[in-house]
Design a protein around this motif. Structure first.
Motif, PDB file in Angstrom:
ATOM      1  N   SER A  30      12.306   5.632  16.883  1.00 31.40           N
ATOM      2  CA  SER A  30      11.453   5.183  18.238  1.00 31.40           C
ATOM      3  C   SER A  30      10.353   5.309  17.231  1.00 31.40           C
ATOM      4  CB  SER A  30      10.966   6.767  19.420  1.00 31.40           C
ATOM      5  OG  SER A  30      10.388   7.673  18.190  1.00 31.40           O
ATOM      6  N   GLY A  31      10.114   5.838  15.742  1.00 32.74           N
ATOM      7  CA  GLY A  31       8.927   5.370  15.231  1.00 32.74           C
ATOM      8  C   GLY A  31       9.433   4.045  14.784  1.00 32.74           C
ATOM      9  N   GLY A  32      10.719   3.756  14.410  1.00 32.55           N
ATOM     10  CA  GLY A  32      11.279   2.372  13.924  1.00 32.55           C
ATOM     11  C   GLY A  32      11.223   1.784  14.489  1.00 32.55           C
ATOM     12  N   ALA A  33      11.556   1.770  16.463  1.00 31.80           N
ATOM     13  CA  ALA A  33      11.388   0.736  16.714  1.00 31.80           C
ATOM     14  C   ALA A  33      10.509   0.553  17.125  1.00 31.80           C
ATOM     15  CB  ALA A  33      12.108   1.496  17.921  1.00 31.80           C
ATOM     16  N   LEU A  34       9.226   1.255  16.989  1.00 31.22           N
ATOM     17  CA  LEU A  34       7.840   0.410  17.250  1.00 31.22           C
ATOM     18  C   LEU A  34       7.248   0.083  16.174  1.00 31.22           C
ATOM     19  CD1 LEU A  34       6.616   3.614  18.547  1.00 31.22           C
ATOM     20  CD2 LEU A  34       6.270   1.795  19.387  1.00 31.22           C
ATOM     21  N   ALA A  54       1.657  16.427   0.798  1.00 36.15           N
ATOM     22  CA  ALA A  54       2.842  16.922   1.489  1.00 36.15           C
ATOM     23  C   ALA A  54       2.865  15.537   2.616  1.00 36.15           C
ATOM     24  CB  ALA A  54       3.432  18.110   1.248  1.00 36.15           C
ATOM     25  N   PHE A  55       1.961  16.194   3.542  1.00 33.63           N
ATOM     26  CA  PHE A  55       1.662  15.495   4.595  1.00 33.63           C
ATOM     27  C   PHE A  55       1.697  13.206   4.290  1.00 33.63           C
ATOM     28  CE2 PHE A  55      -1.382  12.788   7.265  1.00 33.63           C
ATOM     29  CZ  PHE A  55      -0.476  12.610   8.951  1.00 33.63           C
ATOM     30  N   ILE A  56       1.227  13.296   3.212  1.00 29.35           N
ATOM     31  CA  ILE A  56       0.884  11.768   3.221  1.00 29.35           C
ATOM     32  C   ILE A  56       1.799  11.483   2.812  1.00 29.35           C
ATOM     33  CG2 ILE A  56       0.017   9.949   1.304  1.00 29.35           C
ATOM     34  CD1 ILE A  56      -2.957  11.710   1.633  1.00 29.35           C
ATOM     35  N   PHE A  57       3.076  12.019   1.841  1.00 27.08           N
ATOM     36  CA  PHE A  57       3.822  11.378   0.806  1.00 27.08           C
ATOM     37  C   PHE A  57       5.178  11.185   2.058  1.00 27.08           C
ATOM     38  CE2 PHE A  57       7.991  11.442  -1.086  1.00 27.08           C
ATOM     39  CZ  PHE A  57       7.892  10.571  -1.922  1.00 27.08           C
ATOM     40  N   ALA A  58       5.011  12.631   3.149  1.00 26.60           N
ATOM     41  CA  ALA A  58       5.866  12.525   3.828  1.00 26.60           C
ATOM     42  C   ALA A  58       6.061  11.548   5.153  1.00 26.60           C
ATOM     43  CB  ALA A  58       6.043  13.591   4.609  1.00 26.60           C
ATOM     44  N   VAL A  59       4.543  11.006   5.521  1.00 29.46           N
ATOM     45  CA  VAL A  59       4.512   9.700   6.278  1.00 29.46           C
ATOM     46  C   VAL A  59       4.339   8.716   5.425  1.00 29.46           C
ATOM     47  CG1 VAL A  59       3.342  10.331   8.274  1.00 29.46           C
ATOM     48  CG2 VAL A  59       2.213   9.810   6.149  1.00 29.46           C
ATOM     49  N   THR A  60       4.031   8.315   4.633  1.00 30.71           N
ATOM     50  CA  THR A  60       4.658   7.173   3.582  1.00 30.71           C
ATOM     51  C   THR A  60       5.877   6.887   3.340  1.00 30.71           C
ATOM     52  OG1 THR A  60       2.313   7.664   1.944  1.00 30.71           O
ATOM     53  CG2 THR A  60       3.667   6.016   1.291  1.00 30.71           C
ATOM     54  N   LEU A  61       6.971   7.562   2.894  1.00 33.19           N
ATOM     55  CA  LEU A  61       7.977   7.568   2.576  1.00 33.19           C
ATOM     56  C   LEU A  61       8.593   6.534   4.086  1.00 33.19           C
ATOM     57  CD1 LEU A  61      10.895   7.674   0.605  1.00 33.19           C
ATOM     58  CD2 LEU A  61      11.220   9.592   1.174  1.00 33.19           C
ATOM     59  N   PRO A  62       9.043   7.014   5.047  1.00 32.56           N
ATOM     60  CA  PRO A  62       9.264   7.108   6.172  1.00 32.56           C
ATOM     61  C   PRO A  62       8.855   5.424   6.500  1.00 32.56           C
ATOM     62  CG  PRO A  62       8.101   8.035   6.555  1.00 32.56           C
ATOM     63  CD  PRO A  62       8.352   8.438   5.541  1.00 32.56           C
ATOM     64  N   PHE A  63       7.887   5.300   6.052  1.00 29.96           N
ATOM     65  CA  PHE A  63       6.674   3.756   6.464  1.00 29.96           C
ATOM     66  C   PHE A  63       7.393   2.647   5.722  1.00 29.96           C
ATOM     67  CE2 PHE A  63       2.673   6.427   7.582  1.00 29.96           C
ATOM     68  CZ  PHE A  63       3.249   6.393   9.106  1.00 29.96           C
ATOM     69  N   TRP A  64       7.062   3.101   4.526  1.00 25.45           N
ATOM     70  CA  TRP A  64       7.672   2.617   3.485  1.00 25.45           C
ATOM     71  C   TRP A  64       9.221   1.833   3.928  1.00 25.45           C
ATOM     72  CZ3 TRP A  64      11.281   3.073  -0.650  1.00 25.45           C
ATOM     73  CH2 TRP A  64      11.353   1.966  -1.717  1.00 25.45           C
ATOM     74  N   ILE A 119       6.027   8.996  13.979  1.00 29.11           N
ATOM     75  CA  ILE A 119       5.892   9.531  12.279  1.00 29.11           C
ATOM     76  C   ILE A 119       5.047  10.703  12.055  1.00 29.11           C
ATOM     77  CG2 ILE A 119       6.349   9.225  10.625  1.00 29.11           C
ATOM     78  CD1 ILE A 119       7.992   6.568  11.267  1.00 29.11           C
ATOM     79  N   ALA A 120       3.637  10.234  12.335  1.00 32.64           N
ATOM     80  CA  ALA A 120       2.846  10.308  12.180  1.00 32.64           C
ATOM     81  C   ALA A 120       1.843  12.438  12.707  1.00 32.64           C
ATOM     82  CB  ALA A 120       1.082   9.711  11.823  1.00 32.64           C
ATOM     83  N   ALA A 146       1.053  -1.251  -0.404  1.00 30.88           N
ATOM     84  CA  ALA A 146       0.021  -0.200  -0.227  1.00 30.88           C
ATOM     85  C   ALA A 146       0.772   1.254  -0.165  1.00 30.88           C
ATOM     86  CB  ALA A 146      -0.943   0.153   1.514  1.00 30.88           C
ATOM     87  N   ASN A 147       2.379   1.238   0.426  1.00 30.41           N
ATOM     88  CA  ASN A 147       2.715   2.447   0.854  1.00 30.41           C
ATOM     89  C   ASN A 147       3.808   2.316  -0.378  1.00 30.41           C
ATOM     90  OD1 ASN A 147       2.705   3.170   3.258  1.00 30.41           O
ATOM     91  ND2 ASN A 147       3.988   1.742   4.224  1.00 30.41           N
ATOM     92  N   CYS A 148       4.272   1.665  -1.407  1.00 30.23           N
ATOM     93  CA  CYS A 148       4.323   1.657  -2.844  1.00 30.23           C
ATOM     94  C   CYS A 148       2.888   2.189  -3.244  1.00 30.23           C
ATOM     95  CB  CYS A 148       5.021   0.407  -3.237  1.00 30.23           C
ATOM     96  SG  CYS A 148       5.933  -0.293  -2.827  1.00 30.23           S
ATOM     97  N   TRP A 149       2.529   2.059  -3.505  1.00 31.26           N
ATOM     98  CA  TRP A 149       1.008   2.827  -4.308  1.00 31.26           C
ATOM     99  C   TRP A 149       0.427   4.607  -4.109  1.00 31.26           C
ATOM    100  CZ3 TRP A 149      -3.755   5.511  -3.455  1.00 31.26           C
ATOM    101  CH2 TRP A 149      -4.853   5.431  -4.452  1.00 31.26           C
ATOM    102  N   LEU A 150       0.653   4.780  -2.088  1.00 32.61           N
ATOM    103  CA  LEU A 150       0.352   6.181  -2.660  1.00 32.61           C
ATOM    104  C   LEU A 150       1.702   7.057  -2.796  1.00 32.61           C
ATOM    105  CD1 LEU A 150      -0.898   5.535   1.719  1.00 32.61           C
ATOM    106  CD2 LEU A 150      -1.673   6.661  -0.283  1.00 32.61           C
ATOM    107  N   MET A 151       2.698   6.015  -2.503  1.00 29.88           N
ATOM    108  CA  MET A 151       4.361   7.114  -3.160  1.00 29.88           C
ATOM    109  C   MET A 151       4.048   7.272  -4.598  1.00 29.88           C
ATOM    110  SD  MET A 151       7.362   6.080  -0.318  1.00 29.88           S
ATOM    111  CE  MET A 151       7.849   4.374  -1.528  1.00 29.88           C
ATOM    112  N   TRP A 152       3.354   7.188  -4.606  1.00 32.23           N
ATOM    113  CA  TRP A 152       2.982   6.495  -5.843  1.00 32.23           C
ATOM    114  C   TRP A 152       1.923   7.937  -7.059  1.00 32.23           C
ATOM    115  CZ3 TRP A 152       5.572   7.051 -11.617  1.00 32.23           C
ATOM    116  CH2 TRP A 152       4.790   7.822 -12.197  1.00 32.23           C
TER     117      TRP A 152
END
Length: 247
Positions: free
Chosen positions: A138-142, A166-176, A153-154, A55-61
Motif C-alpha cells: 500500500s505504501g508503494g502504491a501511494l 533505527a526509526f529513521i533508517f527503517a523508514v528511509t530504506l523503503p523510501f529509497w 510506512i511511517a 535526501a534518502n541516500c544521505w539519511l541512510m548513510w
C-alpha cells in the motif's frame, strides 16, 4: 511559475526537508501538495521524487547504525512495496486522486487515535510480521500514485516504538527503494521527462543544504518528544490531504 510561486515552492522544500532531516519524514508530504497547487499532482510527484531520493541516500548513510535487526519486517515490506509502486505509477494517470487522498488521510487519523488511546502499547512482533507486506504494497502504491508514502510506512514503523536512529533508517530504506522504483516507472511512462528531471535536480540543492542542521536538531530530542513530532507531521499531512481532496 512567477517569482512568488517559486519562492513558495522553495520554502516548502526547505521546511519539508528540514522535517525530514530531523525525523526521517516530511519532505514530500509538505513539498508535493504545495507544488501540486501550481503545476498539478503529476508534475509535483515527478519533480519532488528527485530531491527525495537524494535526501534518502544521505539519511541512510547518516543513520546506518540503526540498520541492525530490522530485516525481519523490512524484507517483505520492500518486496511488496516495489510491486505496489509500479502499480501506483499506473494509478497516477488513471484513478481519482481525491479518493486516494481521503482513504490515506483516514488511515493516518485512525492510527493517531489508536496511538493516544493506548500509548503504552506497541505493535506486537506477530502483527508486525503479518502487516509488513500489506503495508509495503500500500505504501508503494501511494508512492507511485502520489509521491507520498510516508503516512502508511511511517505509521507502521512508528508503532514499533524504535529508537530515533533505527526509526529513521527503517523508514528511509523503503523510501529509497520505492523512490528508485518510482523514478524507473515514471521514466517508462513518460512522467519524468528532461524538464522535470532538471527541476528536481535544482530542488535537491535546498533540500540537501537543510538536512545536516536539521539532523543535529533531531539528535537533541527525547524519545517521547521525537514520537510526538512524528505524529504531528503525520497529522498535518492527513489534514492537508483532506483539504486538497475537498477543495
Amino acid at each position: 511559475m512567477d517569482a512568488t510561486e517559486i519562492t513558495l515552492v522553495v520554502i516548502a522544500v526547505l521546511v519539508g526537508f528540514f522535517a525530514k532531516g530531523a525525523t526521517g519524514i516530511g519532505g514530500p508530504m509538505l513539498a508535493v501538495p504545495v507544488l501540486a497547487g501550481f503545476m498539478g499532482a503529476e508534475y509535483a510527484a515527478a519533480v519532488i521524487a528527485i530531491p527525495t531520493f537524494v535526501a534518502n541516500c544521505w539519511l541512510m548513510w547518516k543513520m546506518r547504525d540503526g540498520a541492525t535487526g530490522i530485516s525481519w519486517f523490512m524484507t517483505p515490506l520492500l518486496v511488496a512495496g516495489a510491486v505496489g509502486t509500479l502499480g501506483g505509477a499506473w494509478l497516477l494517470t488513471s484513478v481519482d486522486e481525491d479518493t486516494i487522498s481521503l482513504v490515506l488521510a483516514g488511515l493516518v487519523i485512525a492510527y493517531i487515535v489508536w496511538y493516544f488511546v493506548g500509548p503504552e502499547e506497541k505493535l506486537s512482533d506477530r502483527w508486525a510480521r503479518r502487516l509488513a507486506a500489506p503495508v509495503g504494497f500500500s505504501g508503494g502504491a501511494l508512492v507511485g500514485a502520489t509521491g507520498i508514502g510516508a503516512p502508511v510506512i511511517a505509521s507502521y514503523v512508528h508503532a514499533l516504538e524504535m529508537a530515533r536512529s533505527a526509526f529513521i533508517f527503517a523508514v528511509t530504506l523503503p523510501f529509497w527503494v520505492l523512490g528508485g522504483a518510482q523514478m524507473v516507472a515514471y521514466g517508462y511512462l513518460g512522467v519524468l521527462d528532461s524538464e522535470r528531471l532538471i527541476a528536481g535536480l535544482i530542488a535537491s540543492i535546498p533540500a540537501l543544504a537543510v538536512m545536516p542542521p536539521a539532523s543535529k536538531v533531531g539528535e537533541k530530542l527525547s524519545h517521547r518528544r521525537f514520537q510526538i513530532i512524528v505524529l504531528a507531521i503525520l497529522a498535518a499531512a492527513a489534514l492537508r490531504l483532506i483539504w486538497t481532496a475537498l477543495t
